[in-house]
Design an enzyme around this catalytic site. Structure first.
Site, PDB file in Angstrom:
ATOM      1  N   GLU A 107       3.462 -10.955  -3.165  1.00  0.00           N
ATOM      2  CA  GLU A 107       2.547 -11.213  -3.238  1.00  0.00           C
ATOM      3  C   GLU A 107       1.132  -9.829  -3.766  1.00  0.00           C
ATOM      4  OE1 GLU A 107       2.607 -11.019   1.772  1.00  0.00           O
ATOM      5  OE2 GLU A 107       3.546  -9.153   0.860  1.00  0.00           O
TER       6      GLU A 107
ATOM      7  N   ALA B 109       6.323 -10.077   2.734  1.00  0.00           N
ATOM      8  CA  ALA B 109       6.509  -9.072   2.532  1.00  0.00           C
ATOM      9  C   ALA B 109       7.539  -8.802   1.417  1.00  0.00           C
ATOM     10  CB  ALA B 109       7.260  -8.045   3.528  1.00  0.00           C
TER      11      ALA B 109
END
Length: 394
Positions: free
Chosen positions: A354, A152
């Site tokens: 990400e 994450a």
């Protein structure tokens, strides 16, 4: 909407960005920093000389019967935190030795993304020493238990603060010993350039470590961090699930062969918000790699199951991952300047793992532009591009 109104699709996107007259609240109740989404988009367009190249692409397409250029953009606000609240925590263990060397262990896993060197930089900054003093040891739950996943994009955020807490506890003890030895207030003790000083007093970091040991002061500490100010109600689907947002914008240009559906990405221009980057060189590498990974996900990584439900794309012979030839021929990347994180992140940095992956959506939008806005399913393989061209009458 663009086809129905005759407006450029990027203009419609820009008019609907969060912030300004559109408000900043998400459907789940958390507010965005709407000014940054507009800033990264404007800087990306300016750096890409977007309007001139759009006119050039239209002129090119009018003159070439079989080749077509397409341009596409994408902007995003990427929320950073685990959706499962319990995962937003981290621990670290720091030892200082009497020769001035420092041992660091934390709950993050190094997988080539540069996490270890970033956390080592945090510890070096706390002690005011060169990063070469820090010895990073392999992640182990025997040293730091109950680690959260390194995922994450939270690795630096969580483990950086945990290591900062551990190093800060040791530094406070060392400062107390130096203050007593020199007869000065603790707040006057400065750790910098491998030395500890206060007024006219000065000694090497290792000398102070030996003095602390001689006076039986612990030079070992654990640190713990839990992300503050986040909450989520999974029933009501409301809350403040993200500590902050990372912003980015990207523009791409493609060249498509209308006879075969094959294409090349000619150019990509990216602006990525990294806050006050912990390590710009590492962040640039992460952005470049993430963008190409996202491009592969959107264009060539096609999964296929047979009639019995068995996945047949099992390896490199059947599953196409992007390679060096898929990298845009011209790749321009800038980190957003003078934009430290508003949230109390480690040294006001922001995650960068990400978010850039999703910026590769600009390549898909460029391909859609090249095929005339016809439906283009993902992944946008040459076969699907050709089908879209034929469906659009090309």
């Amino acid at each position: 909407m663009a086809r129905a109104t005759g407006r450029p699709v990027d203009e419609l996107r820009e008019r609907n960005f969060a912030g300004g007259p559109n408000g900043t609240e998400t459907p789940y109740g958390q507010r965005l920093e709407g000014d940054l989404i507009r800033r990264v988009w404007a800087e990306a367009k300016q750096g890409a000389d977007w309007e001139r190249r759009r006119a050039e692409a239209e002129a090119f397409n009018a003159a070439h019967p079989t080749l077509r250029r397409g341009l596409g953009g994408f902007a995003l606000a990427f929320g950073i935190s685990f959706g499962i609240m319990a995962m937003n925590q981290a621990g670290a263990l720091v030892h200082v030795y009497t020769d001035g060397s420092i041992r660091l262990n934390h709950g993050g896993t190094e997988m080539g993304q540069g996490l270890f060197i970033k956390i080592a930089q945090v510890v070096a900054e706390v002690f005011g020493v060169e990063v070469e003093r820090i010895r990073i040891t392999a992640t182990s739950t025997a040293e730091v238990p109950n680690t959260a996943p390194t995922a994450a994009s939270t690795g630096s955020d969580l483990n950086g603060w945990a290591a900062h807490a551990a190093a800060g506890a040791i530094r406070a003890r060392m400062a107390g010993i130096a203050a007593t030895a020199w007869g000065v207030p603790e707040e006057e003790v400065i750790f910098a350039d491998g030395h500890v000083s206060a007024g006219n007093h000065r000694m090497r970091f290792g000398e102070l470590a030996r003095l602390c040991w001689a006076q039986r002061v612990s030079l070992s500490a654990t640190g713990f961090y839990r992300t503050p100010d986040i909450h989520w109600d999974p029933v009501a689907m409301r809350g403040h699930p993200f500590f902050y947002f990372s912003y980015g914008a990207a523009l791409a240009e493609v060249l498509v062969d209308t006879l075969t559906g094959e294409y090349r990405v000619l150019r990509a221009d990216l602006v990525q918000d990294c806050g006050r980057s912990l390590n710009p060189a590492i962040d640039r590498g992460q952005i470049e790699g993430a963008f190409l990974q996202g491009q592969g996900w959107l264009t060539c990584e096609e999964l296929w199951w047979d009639a019995d439900g068995r996945l047949r794309t099992l390896g490199p012979s059947t599953y196409k991952i992007p390679g060096s030839r898929e990298m845009p021929a011209e790749f321009n990347l800038r980190l957003l300047e003078d934009a430290p994180a508003r949230a109390n992140t480690i040294f006001r940095s922001k995650a960068v793992g990400e978010p850039p992956l999703l910026l590769a959506t600009c390549v898909w939008n460029a391909l859609r532009d090249a095929v005339g806005g016809a439906r283009l399913d993902l992944p946008a393989t040459p076969e699907r591009v050709l089908a879209a061209l034929r469906a659009g009458g090309a």
